[in-house]
Design a protein around this motif. Structure first.
Motif, PDB file in Angstrom:
ATOM      1  N   ARG A  33       0.813  -1.220   0.000  1.00  0.00           N
ATOM      2  CA  ARG A  33       0.000   0.000   0.000  1.00  0.00           C
ATOM      3  C   ARG A  33       0.844   1.267   0.000  1.00  0.00           C
ATOM      4  O   ARG A  33       0.453   2.275  -0.576  1.00  0.00           O
ATOM      5  CB  ARG A  33      -0.944   0.007   1.208  1.00  0.00           C
ATOM      6  N   TRP A  34       2.006   1.224   0.664  1.00  0.00           N
ATOM      7  CA  TRP A  34       2.822   2.428   0.799  1.00  0.00           C
ATOM      8  C   TRP A  34       4.308   2.108   0.675  1.00  0.00           C
ATOM      9  O   TRP A  34       4.747   1.057   1.130  1.00  0.00           O
ATOM     10  CB  TRP A  34       2.612   3.090   2.162  1.00  0.00           C
ATOM     11  N   LEU A  35       5.025   3.061   0.100  1.00  0.00           N
ATOM     12  CA  LEU A  35       6.485   3.106   0.231  1.00  0.00           C
ATOM     13  C   LEU A  35       6.799   4.465   0.840  1.00  0.00           C
ATOM     14  O   LEU A  35       6.512   5.516   0.247  1.00  0.00           O
ATOM     15  CB  LEU A  35       7.184   2.948  -1.116  1.00  0.00           C
ATOM     16  N   CYS A  36       7.341   4.443   2.040  1.00  0.00           N
ATOM     17  CA  CYS A  36       7.579   5.665   2.808  1.00  0.00           C
ATOM     18  C   CYS A  36       9.076   5.961   2.851  1.00  0.00           C
ATOM     19  O   CYS A  36       9.872   5.094   3.213  1.00  0.00           O
ATOM     20  CB  CYS A  36       7.017   5.486   4.218  1.00  0.00           C
ATOM     21  N   ASP A  37       9.443   7.180   2.479  1.00  0.00           N
ATOM     22  CA  ASP A  37      10.849   7.586   2.517  1.00  0.00           C
ATOM     23  C   ASP A  37      10.908   9.102   2.680  1.00  0.00           C
ATOM     24  O   ASP A  37      10.027   9.820   2.178  1.00  0.00           O
ATOM     25  CB  ASP A  37      11.562   7.164   1.230  1.00  0.00           C
ATOM     26  N   ALA A  55       3.307   6.795  -2.448  1.00  0.00           N
ATOM     27  CA  ALA A  55       4.648   7.224  -2.038  1.00  0.00           C
ATOM     28  C   ALA A  55       4.490   8.418  -1.117  1.00  0.00           C
ATOM     29  O   ALA A  55       3.779   9.375  -1.444  1.00  0.00           O
ATOM     30  CB  ALA A  55       5.489   7.591  -3.252  1.00  0.00           C
ATOM     31  N   THR A  56       5.143   8.364   0.041  1.00  0.00           N
ATOM     32  CA  THR A  56       4.943   9.427   1.022  1.00  0.00           C
ATOM     33  C   THR A  56       6.155   9.565   1.932  1.00  0.00           C
ATOM     34  O   THR A  56       6.942   8.622   2.089  1.00  0.00           O
ATOM     35  CB  THR A  56       3.693   9.145   1.892  1.00  0.00           C
ATOM     36  N   ALA A  57       6.288  10.738   2.543  1.00  0.00           N
ATOM     37  CA  ALA A  57       7.273  10.953   3.602  1.00  0.00           C
ATOM     38  C   ALA A  57       6.588  11.012   4.958  1.00  0.00           C
ATOM     39  O   ALA A  57       7.251  11.195   5.979  1.00  0.00           O
ATOM     40  CB  ALA A  57       8.041  12.245   3.339  1.00  0.00           C
ATOM     41  N   ASP A  58       5.274  10.857   4.977  1.00  0.00           N
ATOM     42  CA  ASP A  58       4.477  10.995   6.194  1.00  0.00           C
ATOM     43  C   ASP A  58       4.245   9.623   6.828  1.00  0.00           C
ATOM     44  O   ASP A  58       3.278   8.929   6.506  1.00  0.00           O
ATOM     45  CB  ASP A  58       3.145  11.662   5.860  1.00  0.00           C
ATOM     46  N   TYR A  59       5.132   9.244   7.740  1.00  0.00           N
ATOM     47  CA  TYR A  59       5.025   7.924   8.371  1.00  0.00           C
ATOM     48  C   TYR A  59       3.766   7.821   9.234  1.00  0.00           C
ATOM     49  O   TYR A  59       3.144   6.759   9.315  1.00  0.00           O
ATOM     50  CB  TYR A  59       6.278   7.658   9.203  1.00  0.00           C
ATOM     51  N   ALA A  60       3.366   8.915   9.849  1.00  0.00           N
ATOM     52  CA  ALA A  60       2.160   8.896  10.683  1.00  0.00           C
ATOM     53  C   ALA A  60       0.936   8.535   9.854  1.00  0.00           C
ATOM     54  O   ALA A  60       0.047   7.803  10.318  1.00  0.00           O
ATOM     55  CB  ALA A  60       1.968  10.255  11.356  1.00  0.00           C
ATOM     56  N   ALA A  61       0.892   9.019   8.614  1.00  0.00           N
ATOM     57  CA  ALA A  61      -0.230   8.691   7.736  1.00  0.00           C
ATOM     58  C   ALA A  61      -0.233   7.211   7.381  1.00  0.00           C
ATOM     59  O   ALA A  61      -1.300   6.584   7.278  1.00  0.00           O
ATOM     60  CB  ALA A  61      -0.165   9.545   6.476  1.00  0.00           C
ATOM     61  N   VAL A  62       0.935   6.654   7.202  1.00  0.00           N
ATOM     62  CA  VAL A  62       1.045   5.214   6.909  1.00  0.00           C
ATOM     63  C   VAL A  62       0.489   4.405   8.079  1.00  0.00           C
ATOM     64  O   VAL A  62      -0.304   3.473   7.905  1.00  0.00           O
ATOM     65  CB  VAL A  62       2.510   4.830   6.629  1.00  0.00           C
ATOM     66  N   LEU A  63       0.898   4.755   9.295  1.00  0.00           N
ATOM     67  CA  LEU A  63       0.455   4.013  10.475  1.00  0.00           C
ATOM     68  C   LEU A  63      -1.037   4.219  10.739  1.00  0.00           C
ATOM     69  O   LEU A  63      -1.685   3.361  11.344  1.00  0.00           O
ATOM     70  CB  LEU A  63       1.263   4.433  11.698  1.00  0.00           C
ATOM     71  N   ALA A  64      -1.582   5.327  10.289  1.00  0.00           N
ATOM     72  CA  ALA A  64      -3.002   5.603  10.492  1.00  0.00           C
ATOM     73  C   ALA A  64      -3.891   4.868   9.497  1.00  0.00           C
ATOM     74  O   ALA A  64      -5.116   4.823   9.687  1.00  0.00           O
ATOM     75  CB  ALA A  64      -3.256   7.105  10.402  1.00  0.00           C
ATOM     76  N   ASP A  65      -3.296   4.295   8.460  1.00  0.00           N
ATOM     77  CA  ASP A  65      -4.076   3.577   7.443  1.00  0.00           C
ATOM     78  C   ASP A  65      -4.554   2.240   8.020  1.00  0.00           C
ATOM     79  O   ASP A  65      -3.737   1.358   8.297  1.00  0.00           O
ATOM     80  CB  ASP A  65      -3.203   3.341   6.206  1.00  0.00           C
ATOM     81  N   PRO A  66      -5.855   2.042   8.187  1.00  0.00           N
ATOM     82  CA  PRO A  66      -6.346   0.796   8.773  1.00  0.00           C
ATOM     83  C   PRO A  66      -6.112  -0.420   7.882  1.00  0.00           C
ATOM     84  O   PRO A  66      -6.185  -1.556   8.357  1.00  0.00           O
ATOM     85  CB  PRO A  66      -7.845   1.067   8.961  1.00  0.00           C
ATOM     86  N   GLU A  67      -5.830  -0.182   6.615  1.00  0.00           N
ATOM     87  CA  GLU A  67      -5.579  -1.299   5.689  1.00  0.00           C
ATOM     88  C   GLU A  67      -4.154  -1.829   5.805  1.00  0.00           C
ATOM     89  O   GLU A  67      -3.834  -2.873   5.249  1.00  0.00           O
ATOM     90  CB  GLU A  67      -5.845  -0.847   4.244  1.00  0.00           C
ATOM     91  N   VAL A  68      -3.292  -1.109   6.495  1.00  0.00           N
ATOM     92  CA  VAL A  68      -1.904  -1.553   6.688  1.00  0.00           C
ATOM     93  C   VAL A  68      -1.845  -2.459   7.912  1.00  0.00           C
ATOM     94  O   VAL A  68      -2.033  -2.002   9.041  1.00  0.00           O
ATOM     95  CB  VAL A  68      -0.948  -0.360   6.859  1.00  0.00           C
ATOM     96  N   ALA A  69      -1.605  -3.749   7.691  1.00  0.00           N
ATOM     97  CA  ALA A  69      -1.501  -4.710   8.792  1.00  0.00           C
ATOM     98  C   ALA A  69      -0.063  -4.921   9.225  1.00  0.00           C
ATOM     99  O   ALA A  69       0.195  -5.394  10.336  1.00  0.00           O
ATOM    100  CB  ALA A  69      -2.121  -6.046   8.378  1.00  0.00           C
ATOM    101  N   ALA A  70       0.895  -4.603   8.324  1.00  0.00           N
ATOM    102  CA  ALA A  70       2.297  -4.892   8.601  1.00  0.00           C
ATOM    103  C   ALA A  70       3.181  -3.807   8.015  1.00  0.00           C
ATOM    104  O   ALA A  70       2.841  -3.185   7.000  1.00  0.00           O
ATOM    105  CB  ALA A  70       2.684  -6.250   8.025  1.00  0.00           C
TER     106      ALA A  70
END
Length: 349
Positions: A33-37, A55-70
């Protein structure tokens, strides 16, 4: 009914991150779903122009995504604690590149957090998932080689001299993770002595020798070197029955098992007249090169991560395996500082 793919995010688009991206995208067990850098343009270049992955630099947004399990962490070791800890606290399963953390204490915090929350914490000890190391583990743990007498690993090449870590921390984690993976549960390193040299004035050891004492009285030895003009990747595992040689640079015969060795007769087994003769006898039998499957180690590692998450069990190379490697590395650093003194280990299996 087929289980839904696990949503996964990769953090870090540098050296190793793109390899994780490729393998997660190729697996039907995951949906990337995401590649964060911090460098978003670099992340976009890794993903390509037609990718639907964010693609994002916002790690908080990645962790807030309920679809991200890992979350898979492929950033410098000094950042592993903060990134992995945040993911665990957000309820995400975590895969971390080697080493698990910059220090044993940091690694302990990650292991405790994962265990408290019932989440999978896995170290990407990639070599453990190669067909060759899988066969070595089978040979050692099944008793095919007999009681282990010695392990000898060589990992040398004209390598990239690192600025932030010495050659032990750069190369030895591969060999130490393999050793941890193949040894039976009742055999563990108990002490380490390390010797190193910096002949080119790089500011840290560029050549190092690591000697591990095993609880059985056997010995394991690791030689790592950035300055060798030739590349060597070999591991020899000597047992009471057979000896195994793994040559990772020999595609035609990566693993060879030799029925050759030294036998020692006890005095009770020989007659009075023969006791004056040597008790040592040499055995020279066949060599067998077992057939090995061809499968990318990272693909097998990704599948093991998926299985561990789905089954609610520790991965084969879990956080505690990462801790045991960190324990040896820290002890080896202390030994280097004290000119090769033997330093005891604290981590048990």
């Amino acid at each position: 009914m087929t289980a839904q793919p696990l949503g996964v995010a990769v953090v870090g688009a540098g050296y190793w991150g793109p390899n994780l991206v490729r393998n997660f995208q190729a697996s039907d067990r995951f949906r990337l779903r995401w590649l964060c850098d911090l460098d978003v343009e670099r992340a976009r270049r890794v993903l390509g122009g037609y990718s639907t992955v964010g693609a994002t630099a916002d790690y908080a947004a990645v962790l807030a995504d309920p679809e991200v399990a890992a979350v898979a962490v492929a950033t410098p070791a000094g950042t592993h604690l903060d990134i992995a800890l945040a993911a665990l606290r957000a309820g995400k399963h975590v895969l971390v590149e080697k080493p698990l953390a910059a220090t044993y204490a940091d690694g302990q915090r990650l292991v405790a957090e994962a265990e408290d929350r019932g989440l999978a914490l896995m170290c990407d000890h990639t070599y453990c998932y190669t067909p060759a190391v899988g066969r070595i583990r089978e040979a050692v743990r099944s008793g095919e080689l007999g009681e282990i007498h010695f392990v000898d690993s060589v990992r040398i090449n004209l390598g990239l001299v690192q600025k932030d870590v010495d050659v032990l921390w750069d190369l030895a984690p591969h060999d130490l993770s393999i050793l941890d993976f193949i040894l039976p549960d009742n055999v563990e390193p108990v002490a380490v002595a390390a010797h190193g040299a910096d002949p080119i004035g790089a500011g840290q050891a560029c050549v190092a020798y690591l000697t591990l004492q095993l609880g059985t009285g056997a010995i394991a030895h690791v030689h790592v070197n950035w300055l060798s003009p030739t590349k060597v990747r070999t591991t020899m595992v000597g047992g009471a029955k057979r000896t195994l040689l793994w040559d990772d640079l020999n595609p035609l015969q990566r693993v060879a098992i030799y029925d050759r060795g030294v036998d020692l007769a006890s005095p009770q087994e020989i007659g009075v007249d023969e006791r004056r003769d040597a008790l040592v006898s040499y055995r020279s039998g066949d060599m067998v090169a077992p057939a090995l499957g061809e499968k990318e180690a990272l693909r097998s590692m990704v599948e093991e991560f998926a299985d561990a998450v789905r089954d609610g069990r520790p991965p084969l190379t879990d956080g505690r395996a990462g801790l045991r490697v960190l324990d040896i590395l820290e002890a080896a650093s202390r030994s280097l500082a004290f000119k090769g003194a033997v330093v005891g280990l604290r981590a048990g299996r």
